[in-house]
Design an enzyme around this catalytic site. Structure first.
Site, PDB file in Angstrom:
ATOM      1  N   HIS A 251      41.059  32.569  33.385  1.00 41.13           N
ATOM      2  CA  HIS A 251      41.292  33.923  33.879  1.00 41.13           C
ATOM      3  C   HIS A 251      40.273  34.848  33.245  1.00 41.13           C
ATOM      4  O   HIS A 251      39.911  34.667  32.085  1.00 41.13           O
ATOM      5  CB  HIS A 251      42.715  34.386  33.528  1.00 41.13           C
ATOM      6  CG  HIS A 251      43.133  35.566  34.318  1.00 41.13           C
ATOM      7  ND1 HIS A 251      42.826  36.848  33.951  1.00 41.13           N
ATOM      8  CD2 HIS A 251      43.811  35.649  35.498  1.00 41.13           C
ATOM      9  CE1 HIS A 251      43.301  37.678  34.860  1.00 41.13           C
ATOM     10  NE2 HIS A 251      43.899  36.981  35.811  1.00 41.13           N
ATOM     11  N   GLU A 306      48.446  31.197  39.331  1.00 42.90           N
ATOM     12  CA  GLU A 306      48.425  30.341  40.514  1.00 42.90           C
ATOM     13  C   GLU A 306      48.993  28.944  40.252  1.00 42.90           C
ATOM     14  O   GLU A 306      49.441  28.283  41.180  1.00 42.90           O
ATOM     15  CB  GLU A 306      47.001  30.219  41.055  1.00 42.90           C
ATOM     16  CG  GLU A 306      46.323  31.540  41.348  1.00 42.90           C
ATOM     17  CD  GLU A 306      46.854  32.221  42.597  1.00 42.90           C
ATOM     18  OE1 GLU A 306      48.039  32.033  42.918  1.00 42.90           O
ATOM     19  OE2 GLU A 306      46.069  32.935  43.237  1.00 42.90           O
TER      20      GLU A 306
HETATM   21  N1  ACO Z   1      37.904  24.891  35.097  1.00 48.57           N
HETATM   22  C1  ACO Z   1      36.843  24.497  34.373  1.00 48.57           C
HETATM   23  N2  ACO Z   1      36.034  25.336  33.715  1.00 48.57           N
HETATM   24  C2  ACO Z   1      36.320  26.638  33.797  1.00 48.57           C
HETATM   25  C3  ACO Z   1      37.412  27.136  34.531  1.00 48.57           C
HETATM   26  C4  ACO Z   1      38.222  26.207  35.187  1.00 48.57           C
HETATM   27  N3  ACO Z   1      39.267  26.592  35.904  1.00 48.57           N
HETATM   28  N4  ACO Z   1      37.440  28.467  34.432  1.00 48.57           N
HETATM   29  C5  ACO Z   1      36.394  28.816  33.675  1.00 48.57           C
HETATM   30  N5  ACO Z   1      35.726  27.713  33.282  1.00 48.57           N
HETATM   31  C6  ACO Z   1      34.546  27.636  32.436  1.00 48.57           C
HETATM   32  C7  ACO Z   1      33.292  27.947  33.237  1.00 48.57           C
HETATM   33  O1  ACO Z   1      32.733  26.779  33.776  1.00 48.57           O
HETATM   34  C8  ACO Z   1      32.413  28.576  32.189  1.00 48.57           C
HETATM   35  O2  ACO Z   1      31.860  27.560  31.418  1.00 48.57           O
HETATM   36  P1  ACO Z   1      30.366  27.701  30.839  1.00 48.57           P
HETATM   37  O3  ACO Z   1      30.482  28.711  29.753  1.00 48.57           O
HETATM   38  O4  ACO Z   1      30.088  26.325  30.347  1.00 48.57           O
HETATM   39  O5  ACO Z   1      29.488  28.126  31.965  1.00 48.57           O
HETATM   40  C9  ACO Z   1      33.399  29.338  31.318  1.00 48.57           C
HETATM   41  O6  ACO Z   1      34.647  28.662  31.439  1.00 48.57           O
HETATM   42  C10 ACO Z   1      33.586  30.780  31.722  1.00 48.57           C
HETATM   43  O7  ACO Z   1      33.881  30.766  33.117  1.00 48.57           O
HETATM   44  P2  ACO Z   1      33.611  31.962  34.098  1.00 48.57           P
HETATM   45  O8  ACO Z   1      33.617  31.433  35.491  1.00 48.57           O
HETATM   46  O9  ACO Z   1      32.428  32.760  33.635  1.00 48.57           O
HETATM   47  O10 ACO Z   1      34.887  32.819  33.806  1.00 48.57           O
HETATM   48  P3  ACO Z   1      35.380  33.975  34.713  1.00 48.57           P
HETATM   49  O11 ACO Z   1      36.114  34.881  33.837  1.00 48.57           O
HETATM   50  O12 ACO Z   1      34.280  34.542  35.521  1.00 48.57           O
HETATM   51  O13 ACO Z   1      36.332  33.167  35.730  1.00 48.57           O
HETATM   52  C11 ACO Z   1      38.049  32.505  37.118  1.00 48.57           C
HETATM   53  C12 ACO Z   1      37.643  33.421  35.958  1.00 48.57           C
HETATM   54  C13 ACO Z   1      37.214  32.860  38.368  1.00 48.57           C
HETATM   55  C14 ACO Z   1      39.520  32.714  37.430  1.00 48.57           C
HETATM   56  C15 ACO Z   1      37.801  31.035  36.718  1.00 48.57           C
HETATM   57  O14 ACO Z   1      38.517  30.749  35.545  1.00 48.57           O
HETATM   58  C16 ACO Z   1      38.132  30.068  37.829  1.00 48.57           C
HETATM   59  O15 ACO Z   1      37.319  29.883  38.746  1.00 48.57           O
HETATM   60  N6  ACO Z   1      39.363  29.425  37.810  1.00 48.57           N
HETATM   61  C17 ACO Z   1      39.747  28.514  38.835  1.00 48.57           C
HETATM   62  C18 ACO Z   1      40.222  29.252  40.090  1.00 48.57           C
HETATM   63  C19 ACO Z   1      41.570  29.925  39.897  1.00 48.57           C
HETATM   64  O16 ACO Z   1      42.506  29.353  39.340  1.00 48.57           O
HETATM   65  N7  ACO Z   1      41.657  31.170  40.408  1.00 48.57           N
HETATM   66  C20 ACO Z   1      42.865  31.998  40.314  1.00 48.57           C
HETATM   67  C21 ACO Z   1      42.699  33.064  39.276  1.00 48.57           C
HETATM   68  S1  ACO Z   1      44.130  34.050  39.106  1.00 48.57           S
HETATM   69  C22 ACO Z   1      44.009  35.180  40.345  1.00 48.57           C
HETATM   70  O17 ACO Z   1      42.946  35.538  40.800  1.00 48.57           O
HETATM   71  C23 ACO Z   1      45.243  35.714  40.888  1.00 48.57           C
END
Ligand code: ACO
Length: 360
Positions: A251, A306
């Site tokens: 998140h 989620e």
């Molecule tokens: N699985 C694996 N790795 C992850 C995940 C995940 N679910 N979420 C973040 N990471 C990793 C990224 O790969 C990144 O790694 P890096 O530093 O090696 O590049 C690091 O953690 C930071 O990730 P970001 O994408 O920069 O984090 P951000 O804050 O932008 O993303 C998000 C948040 C979009 C929710 C992300 O965690 C994600 O895509 N999760 C999966 C989709 C999901 O569950 N969405 C629902 C969110 S809740 C809502 O919107 C109501």
């Protein structure tokens, strides 16, 4: 200063909700969402919209207005009915809400417009969903609350109290969540002095994306692929190594457990006790959290709302195509409150871009 994705940038002052990502708490207008258990959808929606717990009379009036919204103007239902069934429900919602913007509608107070659109959204969803299923439209039932009526119009049968409680818990916990992507989109739209239907249309378009509103279907697909506890590590490791995100984890704000995830997990257990699927989900939560810590150390990746939303949806037999629309049935309340707050504290959003191309 450049911040990709505006990460960590504070862009508005708000009195609508407090999302504390370090403590893992969420407050609506100062009230911890843990306290919402005995409130109805209508009470929480009123509270978020008007910043006060409604009296009996206020609640009654508000409920009547929501019900009025269920009667779609004929031009709106004609437009929704004209859409091809192959169009997704989110796209039908976007078109239907957009069609509300007649001069007469826009003359109403914005709070009235908001209540009207909140009442109308489940009707647009059920109309399009049932068309996709080849089923006739079910007329709204005046005797049903907002949540009951939504389930009634989708399925054409009276919902059980367990189904209503499960869905209502989910709707209350997802009504509002600070400056998330769709709420931001709504605020940006209205910041140009545009209008509420335009702002909600923008929000729906933003909510459609799987990284924001579409994750519960991804969670179901993930657990289906995992199938049994012994396969959790293999499936998840492969995904991480392929650079895939694990749906239902991570998140932008919460760097500890998402409080909504905890409350939804409790709600699932209270409502149904455990079953094989929920046992697998609980085991997967533990093991995936540990695997993410191993492969993505320091990123603090826990389940988000989620993950257990998928469990709630599954328990009420909500098909995957309705997950994101149902999320929007709740979130339209937060979107509207933010749009009104934006209008009251107006400043047009216009950040800058940094040109990194060549000069010729
Ligand atoms: N699985 C694996 N790795 C992850 C995940 C995940 N679910 N979420 C973040 N990471 C990793 C990224 O790969 C990144 O790694 P890096 O530093 O090696 O590049 C690091 O953690 C930071 O990730 P970001 O994408 O920069 O984090 P951000 O804050 O932008 O993303 C998000 C948040 C979009 C929710 C992300 O965690 C994600 O895509 N999760 C999966 C989709 C999901 O569950 N969405 C629902 C969110 S809740 C809502 O919107 C109501």
């Amino acid at each position: 200063m450049f911040q990709k994705g505006l990460k960590g940038v504070v862009a508005v002052h708000t009195k609508i909700s407090l999302v504390d990502g370090d403590q893992g708490t969420l407050r609506y207008r100062g009230l911890n969402v843990k306290e919402l258990a005995n409130y109805s959808f209508e009470q929480v929606a009123y509270f978020l919209s008007y910043d006060k717990v409604p009296s009996k009379e206020e609640l009654e009036k508000f409920s009547v207005k929501l019900k009025k919204g269920r009667n779609l103007p004929s031009h709106v239902h004609k437009i929704v009915d004209a859409l091809l069934p192959t169009i997704s429900i989110m796209d039908a919602m976007r078109t239907g809400i957009s069609a509300f913007a007649t001069p007469e509608f826009l003359e109403m107070e914005m709070t009235e417009q908001a209540t009207h659109l909140t009442g109308a959204l489940p009707v647009i969803i059920s109309r399009h969903y049932r068309k996709q299923q080849g089923l006739p439209f079910v007329e709204p039932n005046e005797n049903f609350t907002h949540t009951e009526n939504y389930l009634w119009m989708l399925n054409g049968v009276s919902p059980t109290s367990t189904q209503v409680k499960a869905l209502e818990t989910y709707l209350k916990l997802t009504m509002e969540h600070g400056l998330n992507a769709s709420t931001f989109a709504a605020r940006v739209t209205v910041s140009t002095d545009s209008d509420l239907p335009a702002a909600i249309t923008s929000a729906i378009g933003t909510m459609k994306g799987p990284l924001h509103g579409g994750a519960p279907s991804g969670v179901l697909a993930l657990l289906e692929e995992i199938r049994e506890e012994s396969r959790i590590r293999t499936v998840v490791e492969e995904k991480i190594q392929n650079g895939e995100k694990i749906m239902g984890f991570g998140h932008r704000i919460y760097k500890t457990e998402d409080p909504r995830s905890i409350l939804l997990r409790e709600a699932c257990l209270q409502l149904h006790g455990s079953d094989a699927w929920l046992d697998l989900a609980t085991a997967a939560e533990k093991e995936i959290t540990a695997l993410l810590e191993q492969f993505k150390p320091g990123r603090k990746l826990y389940t988000n709302v989620e993950f257990y939303a998928a469990a709630i949806m599954r328990s009420i037999e909500m098909p995957a195509s309705l997950f994101t629309p149902t999320f929007s049935v709740a979130r339209i309340v937060g979107w509207s409150a933010h749009v009104i707050e934006q209008v009251d504290d107006q400043a047009m959003f216009r950040p800058q871009s940094l040109y990194v191309g060549e000069c010729r």
